[in-house]
Motif scaffolding. Structure first.
Motif, PDB file in Angstrom:
ATOM      1  N   GLU A  33       0.824  -1.216   0.000  1.00 15.95           N
ATOM      2  CA  GLU A  33       0.000   0.000   0.000  1.00 15.95           C
ATOM      3  C   GLU A  33       0.859   1.267   0.000  1.00 15.95           C
ATOM      4  O   GLU A  33       0.584   2.219  -0.730  1.00 15.95           O
ATOM      5  N   ALA A  34       1.929   1.276   0.806  1.00 14.13           N
ATOM      6  CA  ALA A  34       2.705   2.498   1.031  1.00 14.13           C
ATOM      7  C   ALA A  34       3.555   2.921  -0.167  1.00 14.13           C
ATOM      8  O   ALA A  34       3.809   4.113  -0.345  1.00 14.13           O
ATOM      9  N   ILE A  35       3.997   1.974  -0.997  1.00 12.99           N
ATOM     10  CA  ILE A  35       4.872   2.367  -2.108  1.00 12.99           C
ATOM     11  C   ILE A  35       4.110   2.977  -3.279  1.00 12.99           C
ATOM     12  O   ILE A  35       4.705   3.668  -4.105  1.00 12.99           O
ATOM     13  N   ILE A  36       2.792   2.744  -3.339  1.00 17.73           N
ATOM     14  CA  ILE A  36       2.008   3.270  -4.456  1.00 17.73           C
ATOM     15  C   ILE A  36       2.066   4.794  -4.422  1.00 17.73           C
ATOM     16  O   ILE A  36       1.727   5.419  -3.425  1.00 17.73           O
ATOM     17  N   ALA A  40      10.113  11.563  -5.828  1.00 21.49           N
ATOM     18  CA  ALA A  40      11.287  12.231  -6.406  1.00 21.49           C
ATOM     19  C   ALA A  40      12.524  11.682  -5.718  1.00 21.49           C
ATOM     20  O   ALA A  40      12.543  11.468  -4.498  1.00 21.49           O
ATOM     21  N   TYR A  41      13.559  11.435  -6.499  1.00 23.58           N
ATOM     22  CA  TYR A  41      14.836  11.014  -5.916  1.00 23.58           C
ATOM     23  C   TYR A  41      15.323  12.110  -4.979  1.00 23.58           C
ATOM     24  O   TYR A  41      15.233  13.294  -5.283  1.00 23.58           O
ATOM     25  N   ASP A  42      15.858  11.704  -3.819  1.00 20.08           N
ATOM     26  CA  ASP A  42      16.315  12.661  -2.820  1.00 20.08           C
ATOM     27  C   ASP A  42      17.797  12.476  -2.506  1.00 20.08           C
ATOM     28  O   ASP A  42      18.574  13.401  -2.621  1.00 20.08           O
ATOM     29  N   THR A  43      18.185  11.262  -2.086  1.00 21.57           N
ATOM     30  CA  THR A  43      19.585  10.992  -1.775  1.00 21.57           C
ATOM     31  C   THR A  43      19.998   9.657  -2.385  1.00 21.57           C
ATOM     32  O   THR A  43      19.166   8.794  -2.657  1.00 21.57           O
ATOM     33  N   VAL A  44      21.307   9.503  -2.566  1.00 21.16           N
ATOM     34  CA  VAL A  44      21.881   8.262  -3.073  1.00 21.16           C
ATOM     35  C   VAL A  44      23.121   7.965  -2.239  1.00 21.16           C
ATOM     36  O   VAL A  44      23.951   8.853  -2.009  1.00 21.16           O
ATOM     37  N   SER A 124       7.104   5.144   4.231  1.00 18.66           N
ATOM     38  CA  SER A 124       6.019   5.790   4.970  1.00 18.66           C
ATOM     39  C   SER A 124       5.318   6.722   3.985  1.00 18.66           C
ATOM     40  O   SER A 124       5.659   6.745   2.804  1.00 18.66           O
ATOM     41  N   ASP A 125       4.388   7.518   4.479  1.00 19.55           N
ATOM     42  CA  ASP A 125       3.713   8.479   3.608  1.00 19.55           C
ATOM     43  C   ASP A 125       4.657   9.560   3.092  1.00 19.55           C
ATOM     44  O   ASP A 125       4.385  10.191   2.081  1.00 19.55           O
ATOM     45  N   SER A 126       5.769   9.779   3.796  1.00 14.57           N
ATOM     46  CA  SER A 126       6.636  10.902   3.457  1.00 14.57           C
ATOM     47  C   SER A 126       8.061  10.501   3.066  1.00 14.57           C
ATOM     48  O   SER A 126       8.911  11.368   2.894  1.00 14.57           O
ATOM     49  N   GLY A 149      13.629   8.527  -1.564  1.00 14.60           N
ATOM     50  CA  GLY A 149      12.727   9.363  -2.334  1.00 14.60           C
ATOM     51  C   GLY A 149      11.726  10.025  -1.408  1.00 14.60           C
ATOM     52  O   GLY A 149      11.476   9.551  -0.297  1.00 14.60           O
ATOM     53  N   VAL A 150      11.201  11.133  -1.880  1.00 17.48           N
ATOM     54  CA  VAL A 150      10.169  11.868  -1.140  1.00 17.48           C
ATOM     55  C   VAL A 150       8.966  12.023  -2.067  1.00 17.48           C
ATOM     56  O   VAL A 150       9.111  12.019  -3.282  1.00 17.48           O
TER      57      VAL A 150
END
Length: 159
Positions: A33-36, A40-44, A124-126, A149-150
């Motif tokens: 459910e949560a990954i749907i 945006a890529y944030d860190t690597v 999570s959601d964020s 990702g965010v």
């Protein structure tokens, strides 16, 4: 008779042993459910070295999306801005794959061909954080890559 008894006992022992590789692990319902959504890529982090993801200024951010709805069942899309040092417009390249969640691992397919596997570390959601292995520097050795990702939904495709 003893030979048959020993053979019979060996069959029972072999039949009773289970092989975890043969058993498909059920998808983690929370992760499913949560990954749907759109991220945006944030860190690597590559082999322990941390980097902030560099997006192309003035364009939509590089992103990845997990869909699971009518018309887009288990679709994965990754969009990134191509090298635009001299172009006036943002050229976006897209990759479209199918995905399957097994436990907390996501297998990505092009047709029947497995092309990548992500291991969800946190979601999570964020925030989403996953790990994968591939040869980033093309030295012949697979590198451990963690990506965060965010939420990012520039086209309002997700609630």
């Amino acid at each position: 008779i003893m030979r048959y008894l020993v053979g019979f006992l060996m069959l029972i022992i072999l039949a009773s042993c289970s092989n975890d590789d043969d058993i498909d692990e059920a998808p983690d319902p929370y992760v499913l459910e949560a990954i749907i959504g759109s991220w945006a890529y944030d860190t690597v982090t590559v082999n322990g070295e941390f980097y902030m993801y560099q997006h192309t200024e003035g364009c939509v951010k590089d992103m990845f999306q997990f869909y699971n709805e009518e018309g887009k069942l288990f679709d994965f899309e990754e969009d990134y801005v191509s090298n635009c040092d001299i172009c006036a417009e943002c050229a976006i390249s897209s990759t479209n794959l199918k995905w399957e969640l097994i436990g907390k691992k996501i297998d990505l397919y092009f047709g029947e061909q497995l092309v990548a596997q992500y291991e969800i570390l946190e979601v999570s959601d964020s925030f989403i954080k996953y790990k994968r292995f591939f040869d980033v520097d093309e030295d012949g050795n697979e590198d451990e890559v963690e990506i965060t990702g965010v939420p990012y939904d520039p086209y309002d495709e997700f609630d």
